[in-house]
Motif scaffolding. Sequence first.
Motif, PDB file in Angstrom:
ATOM      1  N   LEU A  35       0.836  -1.197   0.000  1.00  0.00           N
ATOM      2  CA  LEU A  35       0.000   0.000   0.000  1.00  0.00           C
ATOM      3  C   LEU A  35       0.872   1.247   0.000  1.00  0.00           C
ATOM      4  N   PHE A  36       0.414   2.281  -0.695  1.00  0.00           N
ATOM      5  CA  PHE A  36       1.108   3.559  -0.705  1.00  0.00           C
ATOM      6  C   PHE A  36       0.693   4.369   0.512  1.00  0.00           C
ATOM      7  N   ASP A  37       1.500   5.376   0.866  1.00  0.00           N
ATOM      8  CA  ASP A  37       1.191   6.220   2.015  1.00  0.00           C
ATOM      9  C   ASP A  37       0.207   7.333   1.683  1.00  0.00           C
ATOM     10  N   HIS A  38      -0.204   7.408   0.423  1.00  0.00           N
ATOM     11  CA  HIS A  38      -1.212   8.379   0.001  1.00  0.00           C
ATOM     12  C   HIS A  38      -1.883   7.842  -1.259  1.00  0.00           C
ATOM     13  N   THR A  39      -3.015   8.407  -1.612  1.00  0.00           N
ATOM     14  CA  THR A  39      -3.702   8.006  -2.838  1.00  0.00           C
ATOM     15  C   THR A  39      -3.046   8.710  -4.014  1.00  0.00           C
ATOM     16  N   LEU A  40      -2.588   7.924  -4.965  1.00  0.00           N
ATOM     17  CA  LEU A  40      -1.917   8.500  -6.131  1.00  0.00           C
ATOM     18  C   LEU A  40      -2.924   9.230  -7.008  1.00  0.00           C
ATOM     19  N   GLN A  41      -2.502  10.349  -7.556  1.00  0.00           N
ATOM     20  CA  GLN A  41      -3.380  11.161  -8.394  1.00  0.00           C
ATOM     21  C   GLN A  41      -3.349  10.751  -9.862  1.00  0.00           C
ATOM     22  N   ASP A  42      -2.160  10.333 -10.334  1.00  0.00           N
ATOM     23  CA  ASP A  42      -2.007  10.013 -11.750  1.00  0.00           C
ATOM     24  C   ASP A  42      -0.692   9.273 -11.946  1.00  0.00           C
ATOM     25  N   ALA A  43      -0.368   8.981 -13.202  1.00  0.00           N
ATOM     26  CA  ALA A  43       0.848   8.236 -13.517  1.00  0.00           C
ATOM     27  C   ALA A  43       2.108   8.995 -13.088  1.00  0.00           C
ATOM     28  N   GLU A  44       2.093  10.309 -13.193  1.00  0.00           N
ATOM     29  CA  GLU A  44       3.254  11.087 -12.760  1.00  0.00           C
ATOM     30  C   GLU A  44       3.466  10.954 -11.258  1.00  0.00           C
ATOM     31  N   ASP A  45       2.381  10.984 -10.488  1.00  0.00           N
ATOM     32  CA  ASP A  45       2.469  10.782  -9.045  1.00  0.00           C
ATOM     33  C   ASP A  45       3.015   9.378  -8.760  1.00  0.00           C
ATOM     34  N   ALA A  46       2.583   8.392  -9.533  1.00  0.00           N
ATOM     35  CA  ALA A  46       3.092   7.027  -9.378  1.00  0.00           C
ATOM     36  C   ALA A  46       4.595   7.004  -9.613  1.00  0.00           C
ATOM     37  N   HIS A  47       5.036   7.672 -10.658  1.00  0.00           N
ATOM     38  CA  HIS A  47       6.466   7.729 -10.987  1.00  0.00           C
ATOM     39  C   HIS A  47       7.272   8.262  -9.802  1.00  0.00           C
ATOM     40  N   HIS A  48       6.854   9.395  -9.258  1.00  0.00           N
ATOM     41  CA  HIS A  48       7.576  10.007  -8.145  1.00  0.00           C
ATOM     42  C   HIS A  48       7.515   9.132  -6.896  1.00  0.00           C
ATOM     43  N   THR A  49       6.378   8.521  -6.656  1.00  0.00           N
ATOM     44  CA  THR A  49       6.212   7.667  -5.482  1.00  0.00           C
ATOM     45  C   THR A  49       7.094   6.431  -5.579  1.00  0.00           C
ATOM     46  N   LEU A  50       7.156   5.807  -6.754  1.00  0.00           N
ATOM     47  CA  LEU A  50       7.999   4.626  -6.933  1.00  0.00           C
ATOM     48  C   LEU A  50       9.477   4.972  -6.753  1.00  0.00           C
ATOM     49  N   ILE A  51       9.884   6.138  -7.212  1.00  0.00           N
ATOM     50  CA  ILE A  51      11.265   6.585  -7.003  1.00  0.00           C
ATOM     51  C   ILE A  51      11.532   6.789  -5.514  1.00  0.00           C
ATOM     52  N   ASP A  52      10.596   7.438  -4.825  1.00  0.00           N
ATOM     53  CA  ASP A  52      10.756   7.663  -3.385  1.00  0.00           C
ATOM     54  C   ASP A  52      10.862   6.333  -2.629  1.00  0.00           C
ATOM     55  N   LEU A  53      10.075   5.337  -3.050  1.00  0.00           N
ATOM     56  CA  LEU A  53      10.120   4.033  -2.385  1.00  0.00           C
ATOM     57  C   LEU A  53      11.476   3.351  -2.598  1.00  0.00           C
ATOM     58  N   VAL A  54      12.058   3.492  -3.772  1.00  0.00           N
ATOM     59  CA  VAL A  54      13.389   2.923  -4.013  1.00  0.00           C
ATOM     60  C   VAL A  54      14.397   3.580  -3.077  1.00  0.00           C
ATOM     61  N   LYS A  55      14.327   4.901  -2.954  1.00  0.00           N
ATOM     62  CA  LYS A  55      15.243   5.608  -2.063  1.00  0.00           C
ATOM     63  C   LYS A  55      15.085   5.124  -0.626  1.00  0.00           C
ATOM     64  N   GLN A  56      13.834   4.970  -0.172  1.00  0.00           N
ATOM     65  CA  GLN A  56      13.575   4.474   1.180  1.00  0.00           C
ATOM     66  C   GLN A  56      14.125   3.061   1.349  1.00  0.00           C
ATOM     67  N   ALA A  57      13.909   2.220   0.358  1.00  0.00           N
ATOM     68  CA  ALA A  57      14.387   0.838   0.438  1.00  0.00           C
ATOM     69  C   ALA A  57      15.900   0.781   0.524  1.00  0.00           C
ATOM     70  N   ARG A  58      16.571   1.617  -0.237  1.00  0.00           N
ATOM     71  CA  ARG A  58      18.035   1.638  -0.207  1.00  0.00           C
ATOM     72  C   ARG A  58      18.550   2.098   1.160  1.00  0.00           C
ATOM     73  N   GLN A  59      17.832   3.006   1.796  1.00  0.00           N
ATOM     74  CA  GLN A  59      18.253   3.511   3.102  1.00  0.00           C
ATOM     75  C   GLN A  59      18.167   2.435   4.189  1.00  0.00           C
ATOM     76  N   THR A  60      17.361   1.417   3.960  1.00  0.00           N
ATOM     77  CA  THR A  60      17.242   0.352   4.961  1.00  0.00           C
ATOM     78  C   THR A  60      18.465  -0.546   4.954  1.00  0.00           C
TER      79      THR A  60
END
Length: 94
Positions: free
Chosen positions: A67-92
Amino acid sequence: MSESFSPQISDRICRHMNEDHAEAVLMYAKVFGKTTTATAAEMVAIDAHGMDLLAQVDGTATPTRILFDHTLQDAEDAHHTLIDLVKQARQTGK
């Protein structure tokens, strides 16, 4: 699925992620899907609320919903969210 995430958009995003960012999809499965022993993962669907992955765990295809931490608005929001998740995953450190 909202109009902003038609089956065609979901398919396009999944195809792109699986073909060009397989390592990121595996990180999503391991870190956010809590399938730490996964050896591979495939994004099978994405919608405004989350993504569905199929992770290979001990030779078994294991469905995983993230699940995402917010409701995605569109494909661009998905793009940014997926990038943010990769960054978070790498930090772990995984």
